[in-house]
Write a protein that holds these residues in place. Structure first.
Motif, PDB file in Angstrom:
ATOM      1  N   PHE A 148      12.767   4.331  -4.531  1.00 31.43           N
ATOM      2  CA  PHE A 148      12.250   4.555  -5.882  1.00 31.43           C
ATOM      3  C   PHE A 148      12.272   6.032  -6.252  1.00 31.43           C
ATOM      4  CE2 PHE A 148       9.346   0.602  -5.292  1.00 31.43           C
ATOM      5  CZ  PHE A 148      10.432  -0.232  -5.528  1.00 31.43           C
ATOM      6  N   ILE A 149      12.006   6.892  -5.266  1.00 29.23           N
ATOM      7  CA  ILE A 149      11.965   8.335  -5.529  1.00 29.23           C
ATOM      8  C   ILE A 149      13.366   8.911  -5.650  1.00 29.23           C
ATOM      9  CG2 ILE A 149      11.316  10.581  -4.549  1.00 29.23           C
ATOM     10  CD1 ILE A 149       8.928   9.157  -3.235  1.00 29.23           C
ATOM     11  N   ARG A 150      14.281   8.430  -4.801  1.00 33.46           N
ATOM     12  CA  ARG A 150      15.659   8.943  -4.815  1.00 33.46           C
ATOM     13  C   ARG A 150      16.637   7.788  -5.025  1.00 33.46           C
ATOM     14  NH1 ARG A 150      13.939  11.658  -0.052  1.00 33.46           N
ATOM     15  NH2 ARG A 150      15.450  10.510   1.200  1.00 33.46           N
ATOM     16  N   PRO A 151      16.629   7.188  -6.218  1.00 38.72           N
ATOM     17  CA  PRO A 151      17.469   6.013  -6.459  1.00 38.72           C
ATOM     18  C   PRO A 151      18.964   6.276  -6.379  1.00 38.72           C
ATOM     19  CG  PRO A 151      16.570   6.836  -8.520  1.00 38.72           C
ATOM     20  CD  PRO A 151      15.874   7.583  -7.413  1.00 38.72           C
ATOM     21  N   MET A 152      19.360   7.534  -6.535  1.00 37.10           N
ATOM     22  CA  MET A 152      20.793   7.847  -6.506  1.00 37.10           C
ATOM     23  C   MET A 152      21.269   8.163  -5.094  1.00 37.10           C
ATOM     24  SD  MET A 152      21.427   7.318  -9.580  1.00 37.10           S
ATOM     25  CE  MET A 152      23.144   7.792  -9.577  1.00 37.10           C
ATOM     26  N   TYR A 212      21.050  -8.529  -1.604  1.00 35.90           N
ATOM     27  CA  TYR A 212      19.986  -9.265  -2.275  1.00 35.90           C
ATOM     28  C   TYR A 212      19.915  -9.008  -3.783  1.00 35.90           C
ATOM     29  CZ  TYR A 212      18.349 -10.365   2.419  1.00 35.90           C
ATOM     30  OH  TYR A 212      18.258 -10.821   3.702  1.00 35.90           O
ATOM     31  N   GLY A 213      20.899  -8.309  -4.309  1.00 36.86           N
ATOM     32  CA  GLY A 213      20.902  -8.058  -5.755  1.00 36.86           C
ATOM     33  C   GLY A 213      19.768  -7.186  -6.222  1.00 36.86           C
ATOM     34  N   MET A 214      19.368  -6.231  -5.392  1.00 35.51           N
ATOM     35  CA  MET A 214      18.242  -5.365  -5.724  1.00 35.51           C
ATOM     36  C   MET A 214      18.708  -4.273  -6.680  1.00 35.51           C
ATOM     37  SD  MET A 214      16.787  -5.070  -1.820  1.00 35.51           S
ATOM     38  CE  MET A 214      15.538  -3.840  -2.177  1.00 35.51           C
ATOM     39  N   THR A 215      18.033  -4.190  -7.826  1.00 34.32           N
ATOM     40  CA  THR A 215      18.316  -3.138  -8.805  1.00 34.32           C
ATOM     41  C   THR A 215      17.006  -2.494  -9.214  1.00 34.32           C
ATOM     42  OG1 THR A 215      18.139  -4.653 -10.690  1.00 34.32           O
ATOM     43  CG2 THR A 215      20.320  -4.397  -9.700  1.00 34.32           C
ATOM     44  N   LEU A 216      17.078  -1.311  -9.772  1.00 42.97           N
ATOM     45  CA  LEU A 216      15.894  -0.592 -10.196  1.00 42.97           C
ATOM     46  C   LEU A 216      15.704  -0.615 -11.701  1.00 42.97           C
ATOM     47  CD1 LEU A 216      16.029   2.521  -7.859  1.00 42.97           C
ATOM     48  CD2 LEU A 216      14.778   0.388  -7.556  1.00 42.97           C
ATOM     49  N   ASP A 217      16.493  -1.430 -12.419  1.00 35.98           N
ATOM     50  CA  ASP A 217      16.309  -1.499 -13.869  1.00 35.98           C
ATOM     51  C   ASP A 217      15.461  -2.688 -14.250  1.00 35.98           C
ATOM     52  OD1 ASP A 217      18.007  -3.601 -13.383  1.00 35.98           O
ATOM     53  OD2 ASP A 217      19.778  -2.582 -14.190  1.00 35.98           O
ATOM     54  N   GLN A 267       0.826  -1.204   0.000  1.00 40.06           N
ATOM     55  CA  GLN A 267       0.000   0.000   0.000  1.00 40.06           C
ATOM     56  C   GLN A 267       0.865   1.262   0.000  1.00 40.06           C
ATOM     57  OE1 GLN A 267      -2.757  -1.530   3.302  1.00 40.06           O
ATOM     58  NE2 GLN A 267      -4.152  -0.209   2.181  1.00 40.06           N
ATOM     59  N   LYS A 268       2.005   1.194   0.643  1.00 40.65           N
ATOM     60  CA  LYS A 268       2.924   2.335   0.674  1.00 40.65           C
ATOM     61  C   LYS A 268       3.716   2.472  -0.627  1.00 40.65           C
ATOM     62  CE  LYS A 268       2.473   4.011   4.919  1.00 40.65           C
ATOM     63  NZ  LYS A 268       2.092   5.418   5.174  1.00 40.65           N
ATOM     64  N   ALA A 269       4.161   1.334  -1.156  1.00 36.43           N
ATOM     65  CA  ALA A 269       5.105   1.373  -2.272  1.00 36.43           C
ATOM     66  C   ALA A 269       4.470   1.324  -3.660  1.00 36.43           C
ATOM     67  CB  ALA A 269       6.095   0.210  -2.134  1.00 36.43           C
ATOM     68  N   ALA A 270       3.265   0.797  -3.771  1.00 37.79           N
ATOM     69  CA  ALA A 270       2.671   0.525  -5.080  1.00 37.79           C
ATOM     70  C   ALA A 270       2.601   1.728  -6.023  1.00 37.79           C
ATOM     71  CB  ALA A 270       1.289  -0.105  -4.899  1.00 37.79           C
ATOM     72  N   PRO A 271       2.059   2.866  -5.596  1.00 41.43           N
ATOM     73  CA  PRO A 271       1.931   3.982  -6.548  1.00 41.43           C
ATOM     74  C   PRO A 271       3.258   4.441  -7.123  1.00 41.43           C
ATOM     75  CG  PRO A 271       0.581   4.365  -4.596  1.00 41.43           C
ATOM     76  CD  PRO A 271       1.479   3.198  -4.279  1.00 41.43           C
ATOM     77  N   VAL A 272       4.275   4.543  -6.271  1.00 40.18           N
ATOM     78  CA  VAL A 272       5.582   5.000  -6.736  1.00 40.18           C
ATOM     79  C   VAL A 272       6.239   3.935  -7.612  1.00 40.18           C
ATOM     80  CG1 VAL A 272       7.870   5.787  -6.044  1.00 40.18           C
ATOM     81  CG2 VAL A 272       5.872   6.478  -4.727  1.00 40.18           C
ATOM     82  N   ALA A 273       6.074   2.660  -7.232  1.00 41.11           N
ATOM     83  CA  ALA A 273       6.627   1.569  -8.046  1.00 41.11           C
ATOM     84  C   ALA A 273       6.044   1.601  -9.451  1.00 41.11           C
ATOM     85  CB  ALA A 273       6.333   0.226  -7.379  1.00 41.11           C
ATOM     86  N   ALA A 274       4.738   1.838  -9.537  1.00 41.69           N
ATOM     87  CA  ALA A 274       4.091   1.909 -10.846  1.00 41.69           C
ATOM     88  C   ALA A 274       4.611   3.105 -11.648  1.00 41.69           C
ATOM     89  CB  ALA A 274       2.574   2.009 -10.672  1.00 41.69           C
TER      90      ALA A 274
END
Length: 223
Positions: free
Chosen positions: A201-205, A218-223, A160-167
């Motif tokens: 997601f908002i500030r990936p850098m 955990y090998g988490m990437t945003l691409d 519920q917190k992350a969904a809108p920004v993830a989309a």
């Protein structure tokens, strides 16, 4: 004579018991109809649609630990989200199972999963799309709860917190689930995990040191 009186007494008690059960069922039915009237008004249901929805809820109430009041509240949540009677009938059992898995009310599951579906921007125009999108999210939450140190309710809160920004940034829901699971395994659960992902997601850098460590682990990437 004593045996006859005993038998008569037992019969009378049995009759009273049956009346009590019947009365409880009648009260439950009346409560359901009264509570569903709000959903009926929101959706402008026809008599047949209202009857079909009511029958499905009664069936679920006989199968699962579902109160008519909770079911009616869930129907109102669905109705406010624009789900018609046929869609509700198609997904109500999934919502009940989600409630059983999470330990929260069906109303909360109905509201939460619908929020996630809409937040992720999943197809939601037709009744078939609504039912399928609800099923996908519900199934993902249930599967994620099995594979990570977090329950259904925790994943729902995180989504519920992350969904809108993830989309908005194009992160698929399956990857969001993996990330929430990784954060949960590290002790960052539920809303905190969702908020951490929103920040990422908002500030990936500019990830925090803790998030950066988790991303590498955990090998988490945003691409």
């Amino acid at each position: 004579r004593r045996l006859l009186l005993t038998a008569m007494g037992a019969t009378a008690l049995g009759g009273l018991g049956a009346m009590a059960v019947g009365g409880a069922f009648l009260n439950s039915q009346l409560e359901l109809e009264k509570s569903l009237n709000r959903s009926r008004a929101i959706l402008d249901l026809t008599k047949n649609d209202f009857s079909s929805l009511e029958q499905e809820i009664v069936r679920l109430g006989a199968t699962y630990p579902l109160t008519m009041r909770d079911a009616a509240k869930a129907s109102v949540e669905f109705g406010q989200a624009g789900l018609n009677a046929s869609t509700q009938i198609a997904i109500f059992e999934q919502a009940v199972k989600g409630a059983m898995a999470s330990g929260v009310s069906v109303e909360k599951v109905a509201q939460g999963v619908t929020d996630v579906v809409m937040g992720l921007g999943l197809p939601f125009k037709t009744a078939a799309q609504q039912a399928e999108s609800f099923r996908k999210v519900n199934d993902l939450l249930a599967a994620s709860a099995v594979s990570a140190n977090q329950d259904y309710q925790g994943f729902l809160a995180g989504f519920q917190k992350a969904a809108p920004v993830a989309a908005a940034v194009g992160i698929p829901m399956e990857k969001v689930a993996v990330y929430l699971g990784a954060l949960a395994n590290a002790g960052i659960k539920a809303e905190k995990g969702g908020t951490a992902l929103r920040t990422l997601f908002i500030r990936p850098m500019e990830p925090t040191k803790q998030l950066l460590t988790l991303m590498q682990k955990y090998g988490m990437t945003l691409d």
